[in-house]
Design an enzyme around this catalytic site. Structure first.
Site, PDB file in Angstrom:
ATOM      1  N   ASP A 178      37.542  35.998  67.279  1.00  0.00           N
ATOM      2  CA  ASP A 178      38.997  35.895  67.196  1.00  0.00           C
ATOM      3  C   ASP A 178      39.652  36.593  68.385  1.00  0.00           C
ATOM      4  OD1 ASP A 178      41.449  35.403  65.298  1.00  0.00           O
ATOM      5  OD2 ASP A 178      41.676  37.422  66.096  1.00  0.00           O
ATOM      6  N   CYS A 187      39.747  54.750  26.223  1.00  0.00           N
ATOM      7  CA  CYS A 187      41.026  54.883  26.922  1.00  0.00           C
ATOM      8  C   CYS A 187      40.884  54.721  28.426  1.00  0.00           C
ATOM      9  CB  CYS A 187      41.604  56.280  26.688  1.00  0.00           C
ATOM     10  SG  CYS A 187      42.254  56.515  25.052  1.00  0.00           S
TER      11      CYS A 187
END
Ligand SMILES: [Zn+2]
Length: 515
Positions: free
Chosen positions: A443, A38
């Site tokens: 960047d 499960c």
């Protein structure tokens, strides 16, 4: 039992007893008396601790002889967070298996593609996933077939093929072995939603909370190529081409059920599996955001950002070549400018598509752009040449974006093309290969956000964010610091997607490109 990820028996036990959804997909519970496994969220009565065993993956539970529960449906759990603590060989192997199964050549050929021995690969799988590569592939095929049975009205013969069984006999045998039922019997057990038209399939793809759907959409909206992608009314739509067929996908969010809903329009159901896997990667559904945030929040620049906008993911892409072209177009122009250029290229070189939802073309394949013309392209000759060179490298197989692509190798090959610098290469690795540690060094947006002066300083700062540097970059790009804005980037973005200044940093710094 395998070294059960990072989770101790105690953590699993607590998560199971409280049905904690945060752990869904991170481990599975095998009940010894019923031989059923499960998800932690299963609504069935909880078994005694002495009667359960914990498994890191569904495949591990299956390999130990447990059957999937028909109530909580392990096939619907969010994916295993494959990057967490697993070496990149395992992650790449998992990606390869989800791209094409283990059909051609089995474990030997899988190991060869990854450049390791098959015994070593088996050992890594057992150590990190608790199951052999073939058990993983087998479970995956079965899970997908189960999803098709439950969620579509496809005839069983089509499902057998779409899930990779090759013939109905093997498909039936697999279901008899696993569920002790025929596929037809299993289909009778589920209620049908009945909202599927011809050639259209609807899938529910679960994620672990939190998931920042608005943030994902805002990021994609700003970069949506006209005619190829449409973002409106809380949905993302795009045209697709796969295995010689054209179609489209539409993705929306079903937040109350922690799931994305993917509607796929395609003639042949045989491509459904790779399509769904690509959608999962595109929306970064396997990520374990809480674990990522835990390791990033130590940096003061990220603490508030993570807390104010939880659940931001790293958007992937539908197609690596398309993303790389898009990244080249974005060099030294605004995101909006690049989007316009991409739309122009799609209209001129892409194949037309008849779809009602504003989609007019599929993005051109590499072959179509290998001989792209300079006239009226609206950009410098050198950039057109860069795109042509990239397209040719993809056509001749020098550059690939598949799961067996090594990220360092891809970056190196991309940088060999004149006009592609480290920034673009990193950005492509980050979004096309789903590399959580890829990081656009140098960047300008990141330097500004952190008030740093050089890419070396940025590089040093980012060391502490490994292996999640891509997530840190997303937060620094998309979420302004709280002290500077009373409102969140997303409410801004919702008010005016065109402005959204916080997203405008998809431009490499001039330095990075020419380096
Ligand atoms: Zn269950």
């Amino acid at each position: 039992m395998a070294k059960l990820m990072e989770l101790s028996q105690q953590v699993c036990s607590r998560a199971r007893l409280t049905r904690d959804a945060r752990f869904d997909g991170k481990f599975f519970i095998g009940v010894l008396s019923t031989k059923i496994y499960c998800r932690p969220i299963c609504p069935a009565r909880t078994a005694k601790e002495s009667n359960v065993r914990y498994f890191p993956t569904a495949a591990a539970a299956a390999e130990s002889g447990f059957r999937p529960c028909l109530r909580c449906r392990p096939e619907c759990s969010p994916g295993t967070p494959a990057w967490l603590g697993t070496p990149s060989t395992v992650s790449r192997a998992l990606k390869l298996i989800s791209e094409s199964g283990l059909d051609d050549g089995g474990v030997e050929s899988l190991a060869e593609k990854l450049g390791v021995g098959s015994r070593h690969l088996r050992r890594l799988f057992l150590q990190h996933l608790g199951a052999s590569p073939s058990a993983v592939a087998k479970t995956q095929r079965l899970q997908f077939a189960k999803k098709l049975i439950d969620e579509t009205q496809l005839p069983m013969s089509e499902i057998a093929m779409a899930a990779g069984y090759g013939c109905v006999r093997r498909f039936n045998a697999a279901f008899r072995d696993t569920y002790s039922r025929t596929p037809t019997h299993i289909r009778k057990l589920v209620r049908k939603s009945g909202d599927q038209s011809a050639n259209q399939y609807v899938f529910r793809l679960r994620y672990r909370q939190p998931f920042h759907w608005e943030g994902m959409l805002a990021f994609l909206a700003l970069r949506a190529t006209p005619g190829v992608e449409v973002v409106e009314d809380g949905r993302y739509c795009r045209s697709i081409a796969i295995d010689g067929e054209r179609g489209w996908i539409e993705v929306s969010c079903d937040a109350p059920n922690d799931a994305l809903v993917a509607r796929v329009q395609i003639r042949s159901p045989r491509s459904l599996f790779p399509i769904i896997e690509r959608v999962r990667a595109m929306f970064d559904l396997n990520a374990d955001w809480l674990a990522i945030a835990r390791s990033l929040k130590a940096d003061s620049a990220l603490t508030e950002r993570l807390a104010s906008e939880p659940g931001l993911r790293v958007p992937g892409c539908w197609d690596g070549f398309e993303l790389a072209v898009r990244a080249i177009l974005g060099q030294q122009v605004s995101v909006k400018g690049a989007t316009t250029l991409a739309g122009r290229i799609a209209a001129r070189y892409g194949a037309p598509l008849l779809a009602a939802n504003g989609l007019t073309h599929v993005f051109p394949a590499a072959k179509a752009l290998a001989s792209m013309k300079v006239a009226n392209a609206g950009m410098p000759t050198s950039r057109v040449e860069t795109i042509r060179k990239l397209a040719r490298a993809v056509c001749d197989g020098t550059i690939t974006f598949t799961a067996d692509t090594d990220a360092d190798e891809l970056r190196k090959r991309l940088c060999e093309i004149p006009g592609i610098g480290p920034w673009t290469a990193q950005y492509v690795a980050m979004r096309a290969l789903g590399q959580p540690d890829a990081f656009p060094t140098g960047d300008l947006g990141l330097l500004k956000a952190l008030e740093l002066r050089s890419s070396r300083e940025l590089e040093r700062r980012s060391e502490a964010w490994r292996p999640w540097r891509a997530y840190a970059a997303m937060y620094l790009w998309c979420v302004p610091p709280l002290s500077r804005s009373a409102d969140s980037a997303y409410s801004d973005a919702r008010r005016s997607r065109e402005r959204a200044p916080a997203y405008q940093s998809e431009q490499p710094s001039y330095r990075a490109v020419t380096a």
